[in-house]
Design an enzyme around this catalytic site. Structure first.
Site, PDB file in Angstrom:
ATOM      1  N   ASP A  17       0.811  -1.226   0.000  1.00 39.93           N
ATOM      2  CA  ASP A  17       0.000   0.000   0.000  1.00 39.93           C
ATOM      3  C   ASP A  17       0.845   1.278   0.000  1.00 39.93           C
ATOM      4  O   ASP A  17       0.323   2.363   0.241  1.00 39.93           O
ATOM      5  CB  ASP A  17      -0.918   0.006   1.242  1.00 39.93           C
ATOM      6  CG  ASP A  17      -2.092  -0.952   1.078  1.00 39.93           C
ATOM      7  OD1 ASP A  17      -2.858  -0.780   0.119  1.00 39.93           O
ATOM      8  OD2 ASP A  17      -2.226  -1.872   1.906  1.00 39.93           O
TER       9      ASP A  17
ATOM     10  N   GLU B 127      -0.179   9.546   1.548  1.00 40.31           N
ATOM     11  CA  GLU B 127      -0.884  10.489   2.419  1.00 40.31           C
ATOM     12  C   GLU B 127      -1.036   9.961   3.840  1.00 40.31           C
ATOM     13  O   GLU B 127      -1.086  10.738   4.793  1.00 40.31           O
ATOM     14  CB  GLU B 127      -2.273  10.776   1.854  1.00 40.31           C
ATOM     15  CG  GLU B 127      -3.087  11.692   2.740  1.00 40.31           C
ATOM     16  CD  GLU B 127      -4.455  12.006   2.188  1.00 40.31           C
ATOM     17  OE1 GLU B 127      -4.684  13.167   1.865  1.00 40.31           O
ATOM     18  OE2 GLU B 127      -5.292  11.090   2.075  1.00 40.31           O
ATOM     19  N   ASP B 128      -1.106   8.633   3.984  1.00 38.37           N
ATOM     20  CA  ASP B 128      -1.430   8.082   5.299  1.00 38.37           C
ATOM     21  C   ASP B 128      -0.267   8.071   6.282  1.00 38.37           C
ATOM     22  O   ASP B 128      -0.482   7.928   7.485  1.00 38.37           O
ATOM     23  CB  ASP B 128      -1.979   6.658   5.133  1.00 38.37           C
ATOM     24  CG  ASP B 128      -3.300   6.680   4.394  1.00 38.37           C
ATOM     25  OD1 ASP B 128      -4.091   7.604   4.672  1.00 38.37           O
ATOM     26  OD2 ASP B 128      -3.523   5.817   3.537  1.00 38.37           O
TER      27      ASP B 128
ATOM     28  N   HIS C 258     -11.636   6.348   5.900  1.00 34.27           N
ATOM     29  CA  HIS C 258     -10.977   7.542   6.432  1.00 34.27           C
ATOM     30  C   HIS C 258     -11.942   8.736   6.380  1.00 34.27           C
ATOM     31  O   HIS C 258     -12.880   8.740   5.591  1.00 34.27           O
ATOM     32  CB  HIS C 258      -9.751   7.905   5.580  1.00 34.27           C
ATOM     33  CG  HIS C 258      -8.583   6.991   5.746  1.00 34.27           C
ATOM     34  ND1 HIS C 258      -7.982   6.348   4.691  1.00 34.27           N
ATOM     35  CD2 HIS C 258      -7.872   6.626   6.850  1.00 34.27           C
ATOM     36  CE1 HIS C 258      -6.959   5.618   5.120  1.00 34.27           C
ATOM     37  NE2 HIS C 258      -6.880   5.762   6.432  1.00 34.27           N
TER      38      HIS C 258
ATOM     39  N   ARG D  43      -8.633   3.317  11.835  1.00 31.42           N
ATOM     40  CA  ARG D  43      -7.197   3.513  11.656  1.00 31.42           C
ATOM     41  C   ARG D  43      -6.605   4.569  12.591  1.00 31.42           C
ATOM     42  O   ARG D  43      -5.396   4.589  12.818  1.00 31.42           O
ATOM     43  CB  ARG D  43      -6.906   3.930  10.213  1.00 31.42           C
ATOM     44  CG  ARG D  43      -7.418   2.971   9.144  1.00 31.42           C
ATOM     45  CD  ARG D  43      -6.620   1.683   9.142  1.00 31.42           C
ATOM     46  NE  ARG D  43      -7.044   0.785   8.073  1.00 31.42           N
ATOM     47  CZ  ARG D  43      -6.588   0.829   6.835  1.00 31.42           C
ATOM     48  NH1 ARG D  43      -5.690   1.738   6.499  1.00 31.42           N
ATOM     49  NH2 ARG D  43      -7.019  -0.027   5.945  1.00 31.42           N
TER      50      ARG D  43
ATOM     51  N   ARG E  77       1.120  -1.497   7.450  1.00 30.36           N
ATOM     52  CA  ARG E  77       1.609  -0.261   6.831  1.00 30.36           C
ATOM     53  C   ARG E  77       2.589   0.507   7.726  1.00 30.36           C
ATOM     54  O   ARG E  77       3.107   1.537   7.315  1.00 30.36           O
ATOM     55  CB  ARG E  77       0.413   0.634   6.446  1.00 30.36           C
ATOM     56  CG  ARG E  77      -0.559  -0.043   5.479  1.00 30.36           C
ATOM     57  CD  ARG E  77      -1.448   0.940   4.771  1.00 30.36           C
ATOM     58  NE  ARG E  77      -0.661   1.940   4.067  1.00 30.36           N
ATOM     59  CZ  ARG E  77      -1.147   3.047   3.544  1.00 30.36           C
ATOM     60  NH1 ARG E  77      -2.451   3.287   3.633  1.00 30.36           N
ATOM     61  NH2 ARG E  77      -0.377   3.907   2.931  1.00 30.36           N
TER      62      ARG E  77
ATOM     63  N   CYS F 171      -5.072  10.375  -1.414  1.00 31.81           N
ATOM     64  CA  CYS F 171      -4.174   9.374  -0.794  1.00 31.81           C
ATOM     65  C   CYS F 171      -2.830   9.265  -1.486  1.00 31.81           C
ATOM     66  O   CYS F 171      -1.865   8.794  -0.903  1.00 31.81           O
ATOM     67  CB  CYS F 171      -4.788   7.989  -0.834  1.00 31.81           C
ATOM     68  SG  CYS F 171      -6.532   7.928  -0.615  1.00 31.81           S
TER      69      CYS F 171
HETATM   70  C1  CIR Z   1      -5.387   0.978   2.925  1.00 35.97           C
HETATM   71  O1  CIR Z   1      -6.375   0.306   3.203  1.00 35.97           O
HETATM   72  O2  CIR Z   1      -4.640   1.438   3.781  1.00 35.97           O
HETATM   73  C2  CIR Z   1      -5.086   1.235   1.473  1.00 35.97           C
HETATM   74  N1  CIR Z   1      -5.451   0.096   0.706  1.00 35.97           N
HETATM   75  C3  CIR Z   1      -5.839   2.446   0.984  1.00 35.97           C
HETATM   76  C4  CIR Z   1      -5.416   3.700   1.659  1.00 35.97           C
HETATM   77  C5  CIR Z   1      -6.180   4.873   1.182  1.00 35.97           C
HETATM   78  N2  CIR Z   1      -5.684   6.062   1.775  1.00 35.97           N
HETATM   79  C6  CIR Z   1      -6.404   7.139   2.023  1.00 35.97           C
HETATM   80  O3  CIR Z   1      -7.627   7.119   1.872  1.00 35.97           O
HETATM   81  N3  CIR Z   1      -5.798   8.209   2.522  1.00 35.97           N
END
Ligand code: CIR
Length: 255
Positions: A62, A67-68, A163, A133, A87, A250
């Site tokens: 991922d 962004e995360d 999110h 999360r 992650r 993201c």
């Molecule tokens: C996840 O589930 O962490 C990734 N497959 C998708 C993350 C998406 N990120 C976001 O909306 N900021």
């Protein structure tokens, strides 16, 4: 109003087919994802941003969703502690880039969890979604960091979305895109809300960049509604990232 001058992105990796997904849209096509990612970087550049494109990182399926793993503040950054355990290592990988470009770095510590997709910036205020999360301990740590930087933060509970920004996007000038559980939320009542319908839910994650709004391709009602508020709209196909629950915001860190 903020002007973004830079962005950080990371190319998708072949292991992306093992990314976390609840979308039920099938496996992403890696080659197509690479070409969509290149278009995304070009779109950011056309909005005036200098884009750092980090190499693909096979260790983390991922990892293209940069962004995360960090939150950008004026002249500072926060390294997060993702709620998704798979992650967490992505944070270490992005750290040197942030240290080189920003310098002033804070870190969310256990037992706090925080993902950048849960953070929405509105001027000097940051809304922090409490999701699967991001927990209260993470949000509280972030608010302390914000206050040290002369900024403010507040928490918003969410029940249905991955999110916060999966369902709500601030596009500046008091305009907010909102879908589902975020329509009518008291926390957002001061905004001029553009309601996103069920059939266009994915477009609630659109991205304001220096006066242009990037909207995912295939959501014409949202694109027209945003255009009618005076914005330039740019549509981008991000279908392969949608298959992994990821949207336009993201894929980059903007500052
Ligand atoms: C996840 O589930 O962490 C990734 N497959 C998708 C993350 C998406 N990120 C976001 O909306 N900021």
């Amino acid at each position: 109003m903020i002007i973004f001058t830079r962005a950080i992105t990371r190319r998708p990796c072949e292991a992306m087919i093992d990314g976390i997904s609840t979308a039920g849209l099938g496996l992403p096509d890696y080659e197509l994802a690479c070409s969509q990612h290149a278009d995304y970087v070009a779109a950011l550049e056309s909005c005036g941003l200098i884009v750092t494109v980090l190499p693909a990182d096979q260790q983390y399926p991922d990892s293209t969703f940069v962004e995360d793993v960090a939150v950008m503040l004026p002249n500072a950054a926060i390294l997060t502690r993702p709620g998704a355990v798979s992650r967490r290592g992505e944070v270490l990988e992005i750290r040197p880039t942030l240290e080189a470009l920003v310098g002033n770095i804070s870190i969310i510590q256990s037992p706090g969890t925080l993902e950048g997709g849960d953070v929405m910036m509105v001027g000097t205020h940051f809304y922090i979604g409490l999701s699967e999360r991001t927990n209260e301990a993470g949000a509280r740590q972030m608010i302390v960091i914000l206050e040290k930087c002369g900024l403010t933060g507040s928490m918003v509970a969410l029940d249905e979305m991955l999110h916060l920004k999966s369902g709500v996007s601030y596009i500046e000038s008091d305009n907010l895109l909102a879908y589902g559980e975020f329509i009518g939320k008291p926390e957002f009542e001061q905004f001029d809300t553009l309601k996103i319908s069920e059939s266009e839910a994915y477009a609630a994650n659109s991205l304001w960049l220096n006066g242009t709004v990037l909207v995912p391709q295939g959501y014409p009602d949202t694109a027209i509604a945003i255009q009618s508020r005076g914005y330039t709209v740019m549509m981008l196909n991000v279908s392969e990232f949608q298959k992994l629950d990821g949207g336009l915001s993201c894929l980059s860190l903007r500052f």
